[in-house]
Design a protein around this motif. Structure first.
Motif, PDB file in Angstrom:
ATOM      1  N   ARG A   1       6.480  61.418   2.257  1.00 46.08           N
ATOM      2  CA  ARG A   1       6.368  60.557   1.400  1.00 46.08           C
ATOM      3  C   ARG A   1       5.642  59.212   1.974  1.00 46.08           C
ATOM      4  NH1 ARG A   1      11.122  60.805  -1.346  1.00 46.08           N
ATOM      5  NH2 ARG A   1      12.111  63.409  -1.469  1.00 46.08           N
ATOM      6  N   THR A   2       5.195  58.575   1.543  1.00 38.13           N
ATOM      7  CA  THR A   2       4.647  57.117   1.707  1.00 38.13           C
ATOM      8  C   THR A   2       5.290  56.356   1.146  1.00 38.13           C
ATOM      9  OG1 THR A   2       2.072  56.100   2.022  1.00 38.13           O
ATOM     10  CG2 THR A   2       2.132  57.477   0.720  1.00 38.13           C
ATOM     11  N   THR A   3       5.049  55.020   1.593  1.00 34.73           N
ATOM     12  CA  THR A   3       5.126  53.950   0.801  1.00 34.73           C
ATOM     13  C   THR A   3       3.936  53.101   0.309  1.00 34.73           C
ATOM     14  OG1 THR A   3       5.497  52.187   2.672  1.00 34.73           O
ATOM     15  CG2 THR A   3       7.054  53.080   2.156  1.00 34.73           C
ATOM     16  N   ASN A   4       2.678  53.668   0.907  1.00 30.63           N
ATOM     17  CA  ASN A   4       1.085  52.896   0.603  1.00 30.63           C
ATOM     18  C   ASN A   4       0.535  53.462  -0.863  1.00 30.63           C
ATOM     19  OD1 ASN A   4       0.914  52.867   3.415  1.00 30.63           O
ATOM     20  ND2 ASN A   4       0.016  54.518   3.830  1.00 30.63           N
ATOM     21  N   THR A   5       0.243  52.613  -1.375  1.00 36.94           N
ATOM     22  CA  THR A   5      -0.506  52.445  -2.281  1.00 36.94           C
ATOM     23  C   THR A   5      -1.356  52.667  -2.645  1.00 36.94           C
ATOM     24  OG1 THR A   5      -1.074  49.990  -2.531  1.00 36.94           O
ATOM     25  CG2 THR A   5       1.266  50.980  -3.135  1.00 36.94           C
ATOM     26  N   SER A   6      -2.666  53.586  -1.892  1.00 36.71           N
ATOM     27  CA  SER A   6      -3.127  54.172  -1.649  1.00 36.71           C
ATOM     28  C   SER A   6      -3.425  54.378  -0.946  1.00 36.71           C
ATOM     29  CB  SER A   6      -4.499  52.942  -1.892  1.00 36.71           C
ATOM     30  OG  SER A   6      -4.763  52.038  -0.730  1.00 36.71           O
ATOM     31  N   LEU A   7      -4.157  56.180  -0.192  1.00 37.82           N
ATOM     32  CA  LEU A   7      -4.091  56.994   0.082  1.00 37.82           C
ATOM     33  C   LEU A   7      -5.781  57.506   0.774  1.00 37.82           C
ATOM     34  CD1 LEU A   7      -1.318  58.922  -0.749  1.00 37.82           C
ATOM     35  CD2 LEU A   7      -1.573  57.442   0.801  1.00 37.82           C
ATOM     36  N   VAL A   8      -5.762  57.443   2.098  1.00 34.72           N
ATOM     37  CA  VAL A   8      -7.479  58.506   2.593  1.00 34.72           C
ATOM     38  C   VAL A   8      -7.238  58.755   2.780  1.00 34.72           C
ATOM     39  CG1 VAL A   8      -9.453  57.869   3.847  1.00 34.72           C
ATOM     40  CG2 VAL A   8      -7.612  55.907   3.348  1.00 34.72           C
ATOM     41  N   PHE A   9      -7.944  60.290   2.218  1.00 32.73           N
ATOM     42  CA  PHE A   9      -8.229  61.889   1.911  1.00 32.73           C
ATOM     43  C   PHE A   9      -9.198  62.150   2.910  1.00 32.73           C
ATOM     44  CE2 PHE A   9      -5.350  61.100  -1.577  1.00 32.73           C
ATOM     45  CZ  PHE A   9      -3.902  62.069  -0.447  1.00 32.73           C
ATOM     46  N   ASN A  10      -9.494  62.967   3.172  1.00 34.53           N
ATOM     47  CA  ASN A  10     -10.908  63.675   3.772  1.00 34.53           C
ATOM     48  C   ASN A  10     -10.772  65.146   4.106  1.00 34.53           C
ATOM     49  OD1 ASN A  10     -13.312  63.093   4.967  1.00 34.53           O
ATOM     50  ND2 ASN A  10     -12.526  62.768   7.486  1.00 34.53           N
ATOM     51  N   VAL A  11     -12.440  64.990   3.547  1.00 31.35           N
ATOM     52  CA  VAL A  11     -12.011  66.880   3.155  1.00 31.35           C
ATOM     53  C   VAL A  11     -13.794  66.957   4.310  1.00 31.35           C
ATOM     54  CG1 VAL A  11     -12.394  68.582   1.468  1.00 31.35           C
ATOM     55  CG2 VAL A  11     -11.230  66.931   0.795  1.00 31.35           C
ATOM     56  N   SER A  12     -13.589  67.703   5.094  1.00 35.09           N
ATOM     57  CA  SER A  12     -14.169  68.258   6.048  1.00 35.09           C
ATOM     58  C   SER A  12     -15.074  69.602   4.969  1.00 35.09           C
ATOM     59  CB  SER A  12     -13.696  69.133   7.582  1.00 35.09           C
ATOM     60  OG  SER A  12     -14.640  69.864   8.058  1.00 35.09           O
ATOM     61  N   ILE A  13     -16.490  69.906   5.403  1.00 39.42           N
ATOM     62  CA  ILE A  13     -16.844  70.917   4.536  1.00 39.42           C
ATOM     63  C   ILE A  13     -17.953  71.409   5.324  1.00 39.42           C
ATOM     64  CG2 ILE A  13     -17.948  71.276   2.101  1.00 39.42           C
ATOM     65  CD1 ILE A  13     -17.014  69.462   0.884  1.00 39.42           C
ATOM     66  N   THR A  14     -18.066  72.622   5.568  1.00 39.06           N
ATOM     67  CA  THR A  14     -19.460  73.665   5.968  1.00 39.06           C
ATOM     68  C   THR A  14     -19.663  74.855   4.935  1.00 39.06           C
ATOM     69  OG1 THR A  14     -17.970  73.803   8.335  1.00 39.06           O
ATOM     70  CG2 THR A  14     -19.802  74.667   8.046  1.00 39.06           C
ATOM     71  N   GLU A  15     -21.513  73.967   4.533  1.00 34.06           N
ATOM     72  CA  GLU A  15     -22.068  75.150   4.120  1.00 34.06           C
ATOM     73  C   GLU A  15     -23.432  74.337   3.936  1.00 34.06           C
ATOM     74  OE1 GLU A  15     -23.788  77.314   1.546  1.00 34.06           O
ATOM     75  OE2 GLU A  15     -21.678  78.269   2.212  1.00 34.06           O
ATOM     76  N   ALA A  16     -23.796  75.495   3.812  1.00 35.18           N
ATOM     77  CA  ALA A  16     -25.977  75.309   4.261  1.00 35.18           C
ATOM     78  C   ALA A  16     -26.315  74.721   2.565  1.00 35.18           C
ATOM     79  CB  ALA A  16     -26.776  76.462   4.970  1.00 35.18           C
ATOM     80  N   ASN A  17     -25.946  76.038   1.899  1.00 38.13           N
ATOM     81  CA  ASN A  17     -26.232  75.530   0.865  1.00 38.13           C
ATOM     82  C   ASN A  17     -24.859  75.158  -0.084  1.00 38.13           C
ATOM     83  OD1 ASN A  17     -28.933  76.782   0.893  1.00 38.13           O
ATOM     84  ND2 ASN A  17     -28.131  78.341   1.464  1.00 38.13           N
ATOM     85  N   LEU A  18     -24.362  73.872  -0.571  1.00 41.04           N
ATOM     86  CA  LEU A  18     -23.737  73.328  -1.707  1.00 41.04           C
ATOM     87  C   LEU A  18     -23.910  73.456  -2.338  1.00 41.04           C
ATOM     88  CD1 LEU A  18     -20.480  72.329  -0.365  1.00 41.04           C
ATOM     89  CD2 LEU A  18     -21.545  70.156  -0.744  1.00 41.04           C
ATOM     90  N   LYS A  19     -23.130  73.694  -3.648  1.00 42.58           N
ATOM     91  CA  LYS A  19     -23.687  73.926  -5.445  1.00 42.58           C
ATOM     92  C   LYS A  19     -22.803  73.199  -6.031  1.00 42.58           C
ATOM     93  CE  LYS A  19     -24.510  76.899  -8.723  1.00 42.58           C
ATOM     94  NZ  LYS A  19     -23.733  78.278  -9.638  1.00 42.58           N
ATOM     95  N   GLU A  20     -21.703  72.947  -5.672  1.00 42.88           N
ATOM     96  CA  GLU A  20     -20.109  71.992  -5.818  1.00 42.88           C
ATOM     97  C   GLU A  20     -19.313  71.662  -5.264  1.00 42.88           C
ATOM     98  OE1 GLU A  20     -19.231  72.510 -10.890  1.00 42.88           O
ATOM     99  OE2 GLU A  20     -18.059  73.517  -9.519  1.00 42.88           O
ATOM    100  N   VAL A  21     -18.487  70.241  -5.670  1.00 43.13           N
ATOM    101  CA  VAL A  21     -17.859  69.959  -5.018  1.00 43.13           C
ATOM    102  C   VAL A  21     -16.703  68.827  -6.361  1.00 43.13           C
ATOM    103  CG1 VAL A  21     -16.626  68.049  -3.926  1.00 43.13           C
ATOM    104  CG2 VAL A  21     -18.886  69.409  -2.976  1.00 43.13           C
ATOM    105  N   LYS A  22     -15.708  69.708  -6.306  1.00 46.95           N
ATOM    106  CA  LYS A  22     -14.545  69.286  -7.455  1.00 46.95           C
ATOM    107  C   LYS A  22     -13.284  68.531  -6.806  1.00 46.95           C
ATOM    108  CE  LYS A  22     -15.614  72.046 -11.086  1.00 46.95           C
ATOM    109  NZ  LYS A  22     -15.038  72.998 -12.312  1.00 46.95           N
ATOM    110  N   TRP A  23     -12.875  67.292  -7.374  1.00 49.82           N
ATOM    111  CA  TRP A  23     -11.619  66.941  -6.445  1.00 49.82           C
ATOM    112  C   TRP A  23     -10.742  66.545  -7.460  1.00 49.82           C
ATOM    113  CZ3 TRP A  23      -8.799  65.094  -2.569  1.00 49.82           C
ATOM    114  CH2 TRP A  23      -8.532  63.978  -2.778  1.00 49.82           C
ATOM    115  N   ASN A  24      -9.671  67.398  -7.371  1.00 50.69           N
ATOM    116  CA  ASN A  24      -8.423  67.478  -8.289  1.00 50.69           C
ATOM    117  C   ASN A  24      -7.486  66.402  -8.006  1.00 50.69           C
ATOM    118  OD1 ASN A  24      -5.660  68.932  -8.724  1.00 50.69           O
ATOM    119  ND2 ASN A  24      -7.985  69.700 -10.699  1.00 50.69           N
TER     120      ASN A  24
END
Length: 573
Positions: free
Chosen positions: A397-420
């Motif tokens: 739970r937060t009172t912030n009106t904007s949030l920071v999300f950080n996603v770590s990805i490990t892949e040599a042949n990255l094909k697609e990234v989707k943010w939901n």
């Protein structure tokens, strides 16, 4: 008397009992004898079958580096190696997931490995034909200066290297421009030409023959012209419209396949069809004669050729790919190998799935043998993905009106990234992204003081021009580039379509600068910041009519996006 009679009766009965006992014994022995005969017959049949299997049918088996049966693998392409023993081999069929691909049979009318196998009678000038037609070849030309047979530089094993002056391999097939002979083809015949080629010479001028005829009247030729593969045909005039898009002077081995089918030709490079069903009609009554390798009457090739095949039928797209992925080699009088580097097709790797495979072979007596069906499951390693700091913990739970999300990805042949977010998918990385530059100067990616790597996978790397190391400064994210109006830029050579989205973070020091421009002639679209404080977006050939104006701010990071689609153009800030 009575006693004697009784004795005699006893003796008689005893004799009869003995006789009956012998009869029973005889019947039992007869049954056992018949059983022995039956078992002996079964043994003979089995032994005969074993002899046929061993000494009649070809021997076939999978050998290293073929994976074991029922293997699970993370590889997205897999190498299979089939060992075959047969003096008079007549067919090889590779079966992948229940589909048969015929890689060798009597429709293959010429097959040169160019491996110089002495056990087959080959030497520096004699080439053995592996097909059943035995149209052996003869090397004509120089054997010095690095030309002629090369033991180690073939696509598979050895190859022949041609000097571009007078080198060629001549087959022993008969025929002429006006007679079919053993190799001649009319334009409405079905035939296919297959070979591997490697060259570096610039062929902008001239026609350099791969498979054709070096003397007499010529009505068709497979050649290198203007650095591309061309099938040329004569029909009142020479026609050169069957051309590959792939350039052939890059010093890399390429498989070239030309398929002719009822007056239409298709051209494949490295298993991918680049020209499809284009007219290949030649003048009526005349024949294309593929009798010389490395030259035609118009000129000779400067480069290396390996594994030449001529088929008297039209290969299908699936067969072309399998030939691209396969190598058939004969290395002794009765020893063969089939090496298959199996992917899904010429452009796609294997899906995650269960796959089956086997090899079938026959000989001149129509004896069939096969490896037995095997299976392998391709389980490609999935990308590693996780939320890391400063991502809030789950159910926070937060009172912030904007949030920071950080996603770590490990892949040599990255094909697609989707943010939901809240059930809505936003695609922020896939194959429609043709250029992406972080400007972070990551040496592990090959970046340096002048090279900027395109991390989209599109290969559209950029070159920093009129810039120095000091121009790398803190950016919106990690590093950025500090450019002035003195010609400092990153140059990218790539083609664009009329439907395009261009986006970048930028912080202005002063007004009057341009963020991006497409084409050296400034034909647009251009995004520039006018000294009057507005942002102008100029569209192709419309510099005098800015599309829109938006207030511009200096000393602040802003995200600028231009979207051009179906004649509509929008600017987002």
């Amino acid at each position: 008397m009575e006693k004697e009679t009784n004795q005699r009766c006893y003796e008689k009965g005893s004799d009869e009992m003995k006789k009956e006992g012998n009869i029973g014994k005889s019947v039992g022995d007869d049954k056992r004898a018949k059983s022995y005969i039956f078992l002996y017959f079964v043994f003979l049949v089995f032994f005969f079958m074993v002899l046929v299997l061993i000494f009649g049918a070809p021997l076939v088996d999978f050998v290293v580096p073929t994976p074991g049966n029922n293997t699970n693998t993370a590889n997205s392409s897999i190498v299979f190696n089939t060992s075959i023993t047969e003096v008079n081999l007549t067919s090889i069929v590779w079966n992948w997931n229940g589909v048969n691909y015929t890689l060798f049979n009597d429709s293959l009318i010429l097959f040169y490995n160019f491996n110089n196998v002495s056990a087959l009678g080959e030497n520096d000038t004699h080439v053995f034909d592996l097909s059943s037609y035995k149209k052996n070849g003869t090397w004509n030309g120089s054997l010095t200066g690095g030309f002629g047979f090369n033991f180690s530089d073939g696509r598979y094993g050895g190859s022949f290297e041609f000097d571009g002056k007078d080198d060629y391999v001549q087959t022993t097939g008969t025929g002429s421009y006006n007679s079919r002979g053993e190799f001649g083809f009319l334009s409405n015949d079905s035939f296919s030409l297959v070979l591997w080629y490697k060259g570096e010479e610039n062929t902008a001028d001239g026609e350099h023959g791969l498979i054709g005829w070096i003397s007499g009247a010529v009505y068709g030729a497979l050649m290198i012209k203007s650095n591309r593969t061309t099938y040329a045909h004569y029909n009142g005039e020479w026609i050169y419209d069957l051309n590959s898009t792939t350039l052939m002077n890059d010093g890399i081995w390429h498989q070239i396949v030309y398929v002719n089918n009822d007056g239409n030709g298709s051209l494949y490079i490295d298993g991918i069809r680049e020209v499809s069903n284009r007219s290949s009609t030649i003048e009526g009554g005349y024949f294309y004669q593929p009798k010389h390798i490395g030259g035609t009457i118009t000129g000779y090739i400067n480069g290396s050729i390996d594994d030449v095949m001529i088929w008297n039928r039209s290969l299908g797209a699936g067969e072309v790919y399998q030939l691209y992925a396969s190598s058939i080699t004969k290395y002794d009088t009765d020893k063969w190998s089939l090496l298959v580097n199996q992917s899904k097709n010429a452009s796609d790797l294997l899906d995650e799935s269960l796959n089956t495979y086997q090899t079938f072979v026959t000989n001149g007596s129509d004896d069939l043998n096969f490896s037995g069906i095997r299976s392998i499951t391709a389980n490609s390693i999935r990308p590693l993905i996780d939320f890391v700091a400063p991502t809030p913990a789950n159910n926070t739970r937060t009172t912030n009106t904007s949030l920071v999300f950080n996603v770590s990805i490990t892949e040599a042949n990255l094909k697609e990234v989707k943010w939901n977010f809240n059930g809505t998918n936003y695609t922020i990385y896939n194959d429609s992204l043709v250029l992406m530059m972080n400007f972070d100067n990551v040496s592990a990616l090959g970046e340096n003081d002048t090279l900027v790597v395109d991390v989209s996978g599109g290969g559209n790397n950029g070159t920093m021009q009129s810039m120095e190391v000091a121009d790398r400064v803190a950016g919106k994210y990690n590093l950025g580039l500090n450019m002035d109006a003195g010609g400092e830029k990153v140059r990218i050579d790539m083609g664009l379509t009329s439907t395009i989205t261009i986006a970048a973070w930028a912080q202005l020091d002063t007004l009057g600068d341009m963020l991006w421009t497409i084409d050296d002639d400034d034909s647009g679209p251009d995004l520039w910041f006018h000294t009057n404080g507005n942002i102008y977006l100029n569209i192709w050939d419309s510099d005098a009519n800015p599309f829109c104006a938006q207030p511009a701010n200096v000393d602040q990071w802003h995200y600028y996006v231009t979207v051009i689609e179906s004649g509509n153009t929008n600017l987002y800030v």
